[in-house]
Scaffold this active site. Structure first.
Site, PDB file in Angstrom:
ATOM      1  N   GLY A   1       0.836  -1.197   0.000  1.00 17.31           N
ATOM      2  CA  GLY A   1       0.000   0.000   0.000  1.00 17.31           C
ATOM      3  C   GLY A   1       0.865   1.238   0.000  1.00 17.31           C
ATOM      4  O   GLY A   1       2.064   1.164   0.300  1.00 17.31           O
TER       5      GLY A   1
ATOM      6  N   GLN B   1       3.165  10.003   1.793  1.00 17.46           N
ATOM      7  CA  GLN B   1       4.481   9.348   1.781  1.00 17.46           C
ATOM      8  C   GLN B   1       5.337   9.825   0.613  1.00 17.46           C
ATOM      9  O   GLN B   1       6.561   9.714   0.653  1.00 17.46           O
ATOM     10  CB  GLN B   1       4.326   7.809   1.711  1.00 17.46           C
ATOM     11  CG  GLN B   1       3.693   7.233   2.962  1.00 17.46           C
ATOM     12  CD  GLN B   1       3.612   5.729   2.903  1.00 17.46           C
ATOM     13  OE1 GLN B   1       2.664   5.175   2.378  1.00 17.46           O
ATOM     14  NE2 GLN B   1       4.636   5.058   3.424  1.00 17.46           N
TER      15      GLN B   1
ATOM     16  N   CYS C   1       6.493  -0.288   7.193  1.00 18.16           N
ATOM     17  CA  CYS C   1       6.078   0.929   6.496  1.00 18.16           C
ATOM     18  C   CYS C   1       7.224   1.388   5.601  1.00 18.16           C
ATOM     19  O   CYS C   1       8.372   1.415   6.048  1.00 18.16           O
ATOM     20  CB  CYS C   1       5.719   2.023   7.508  1.00 18.16           C
ATOM     21  SG  CYS C   1       5.155   3.551   6.739  1.00 18.16           S
ATOM     22  N   LEU C   2       6.902   1.752   4.372  1.00 19.19           N
ATOM     23  CA  LEU C   2       7.939   2.216   3.442  1.00 19.19           C
ATOM     24  C   LEU C   2       8.610   3.492   3.958  1.00 19.19           C
ATOM     25  O   LEU C   2       9.733   3.784   3.567  1.00 19.19           O
ATOM     26  CB  LEU C   2       7.339   2.456   2.054  1.00 19.19           C
ATOM     27  CG  LEU C   2       6.754   1.225   1.355  1.00 19.19           C
ATOM     28  CD1 LEU C   2       6.233   1.595  -0.019  1.00 19.19           C
ATOM     29  CD2 LEU C   2       7.776   0.105   1.258  1.00 19.19           C
TER      30      LEU C   2
ATOM     31  N   HIS D   1      -3.857   1.159   8.178  1.00 19.26           N
ATOM     32  CA  HIS D   1      -2.497   1.714   8.138  1.00 19.26           C
ATOM     33  C   HIS D   1      -2.450   2.916   7.182  1.00 19.26           C
ATOM     34  O   HIS D   1      -1.868   3.960   7.520  1.00 19.26           O
ATOM     35  CB  HIS D   1      -1.534   0.601   7.699  1.00 19.26           C
ATOM     36  CG  HIS D   1      -0.113   1.008   7.495  1.00 19.26           C
ATOM     37  ND1 HIS D   1       0.930   0.536   8.272  1.00 19.26           N
ATOM     38  CD2 HIS D   1       0.471   1.831   6.580  1.00 19.26           C
ATOM     39  CE1 HIS D   1       2.069   1.070   7.856  1.00 19.26           C
ATOM     40  NE2 HIS D   1       1.825   1.849   6.827  1.00 19.26           N
ATOM     41  N   GLU D   2      -3.081   2.772   6.003  1.00 21.15           N
ATOM     42  CA  GLU D   2      -3.023   3.843   5.002  1.00 21.15           C
ATOM     43  C   GLU D   2      -3.881   5.048   5.411  1.00 21.15           C
ATOM     44  O   GLU D   2      -3.470   6.195   5.215  1.00 21.15           O
ATOM     45  CB  GLU D   2      -3.462   3.322   3.625  1.00 21.15           C
ATOM     46  CG  GLU D   2      -2.679   2.137   3.082  1.00 21.15           C
ATOM     47  CD  GLU D   2      -1.179   2.293   3.094  1.00 21.15           C
ATOM     48  OE1 GLU D   2      -0.685   3.443   3.195  1.00 21.15           O
ATOM     49  OE2 GLU D   2      -0.476   1.274   3.030  1.00 21.15           O
TER      50      GLU D   2
ATOM     51  N   HIS E   1      -2.058   7.220   7.719  1.00 23.74           N
ATOM     52  CA  HIS E   1      -1.135   8.144   7.028  1.00 23.74           C
ATOM     53  C   HIS E   1      -1.848   9.445   6.645  1.00 23.74           C
ATOM     54  O   HIS E   1      -1.263  10.529   6.761  1.00 23.74           O
ATOM     55  CB  HIS E   1      -0.581   7.501   5.754  1.00 23.74           C
ATOM     56  CG  HIS E   1       0.624   6.625   5.943  1.00 23.74           C
ATOM     57  ND1 HIS E   1       1.824   7.104   6.425  1.00 23.74           N
ATOM     58  CD2 HIS E   1       0.827   5.309   5.676  1.00 23.74           C
ATOM     59  CE1 HIS E   1       2.709   6.105   6.449  1.00 23.74           C
ATOM     60  NE2 HIS E   1       2.133   5.008   6.005  1.00 23.74           N
TER      61      HIS E   1
HETATM   62  O1  GNR Z   1       4.300  -2.617   2.388  1.00 24.69           O
HETATM   63  C1  GNR Z   1       3.715  -2.510   3.479  1.00 24.69           C
HETATM   64  N1  GNR Z   1       3.517  -3.629   4.237  1.00 24.69           N
HETATM   65  C2  GNR Z   1       2.705  -3.645   5.363  1.00 24.69           C
HETATM   66  C3  GNR Z   1       2.782  -4.756   6.183  1.00 24.69           C
HETATM   67  C4  GNR Z   1       2.001  -4.844   7.316  1.00 24.69           C
HETATM   68  C5  GNR Z   1       1.105  -3.833   7.611  1.00 24.69           C
HETATM   69  C6  GNR Z   1       1.026  -2.710   6.814  1.00 24.69           C
HETATM   70  C7  GNR Z   1       1.810  -2.615   5.682  1.00 24.69           C
HETATM   71  S1  GNR Z   1       1.696  -1.220   4.643  1.00 24.69           S
HETATM   72  C8  GNR Z   1       3.305  -1.172   3.977  1.00 24.69           C
HETATM   73  C9  GNR Z   1       3.420  -0.099   2.917  1.00 24.69           C
HETATM   74  C10 GNR Z   1       3.240   1.260   3.538  1.00 24.69           C
HETATM   75  O2  GNR Z   1       4.068   1.822   4.200  1.00 24.69           O
HETATM   76  N2  GNR Z   1       2.083   1.840   3.361  1.00 24.69           N
HETATM   77  O3  GNR Z   1       1.838   3.037   3.913  1.00 24.69           O
HETATM   78 NI    NI Z   2       3.085   3.111   5.700  1.00 20.66          NI
END
Ligand code: GNR
Ligand code: NI
Length: 171
Positions: free
Chosen positions: A46, A51, A91-92, A133-134, A137
């Site tokens: 995601g 980001q 998270c990236l 999670h997104e 953000h």
């Molecule tokens: O690539 C991603 N893997 C992930 C693994 C577990 C829970 C959430 C994520 S999201 C993350 C990509 C990202 O940072 N999205 O904002």
């Molecule tokens: Ni993230």
């Protein structure tokens, strides 16, 4: 094809509440394509617009990573949620760090697609976690905001060092 720069925590631009999208046009669709390019390049499931330093309420997702189920959420709203779950999240914007984050097990999200059409999506498992999670953000919240200050501070110091290394490598 354009891979955008991904901001790394800590960064004030990751901590802002993003603005709702008001116009869904070709420029926004081109940006969404760049978000997908960036997400796949970094092997993420995601990506949220902040980001890549765009403070708009736009999310791309592809849990399988094979482009058969690409999901775009514009101005998403969780309209129902239930149950409790949690996995070790990454998270990236926090490369290399992981932590267990409490989440809802099921979510129903209402959003606009890339053509501006409203839809609702019922999700569970990894997709439900990714959606939460997104959306975090978009509200300036990262997974480290859900863990202890001790763990957060450790990750923060690691990321500050990483950012210094990256800055030095660019000289
Ligand atoms: O690539 C991603 N893997 C992930 C693994 C577990 C829970 C959430 C994520 S999201 C993350 C990509 C990202 O940072 N999205 O904002
Ligand atoms: Ni993230």
């Amino acid at each position: 094809m354009a891979v955008l720069n991904v901001l790394i925590y800590p960064d004030d631009h990751l901590a802002q509440v993003c603005e709702p999208v008001t116009e869904i046009d070709d420029a926004l669709r081109a940006f969404i394509d760049d978000m997908f390019d960036t997400m796949y390049d970094h092997e993420g499931i995601g990506l949220a617009a902040p980001q890549v330093d765009v403070q708009k309420r736009v999310i791309t997702m592809d849990i399988e990573g094979d482009k058969t189920n690409q999901i775009v959420l514009i101005n998403p709203e969780i309209i129902a949620s239930s149950g409790e779950t949690g996995i070790e999240e990454g998270c990236l914007s926090i490369p290399g760090a992981r932590a267990l984050v409490p989440r809802k097990e099921f979510v129903t999200v209402k959003a606009l697609n890339r053509h501006g059409e409203e839809f609702t999506l019922e999700a569970d498992g990894l997709l439900a976690i990714c959606i939460q999670h997104e959306i975090d953000h978009l509200n300036g919240v990262l997974f480290v905001d859900h863990i202890s200050k001790l763990k957060r501070d450790r990750i923060r110091e690691k990321m500050l060092k990483l950012k210094k290394q990256i800055a030095r490598a660019k000289e």
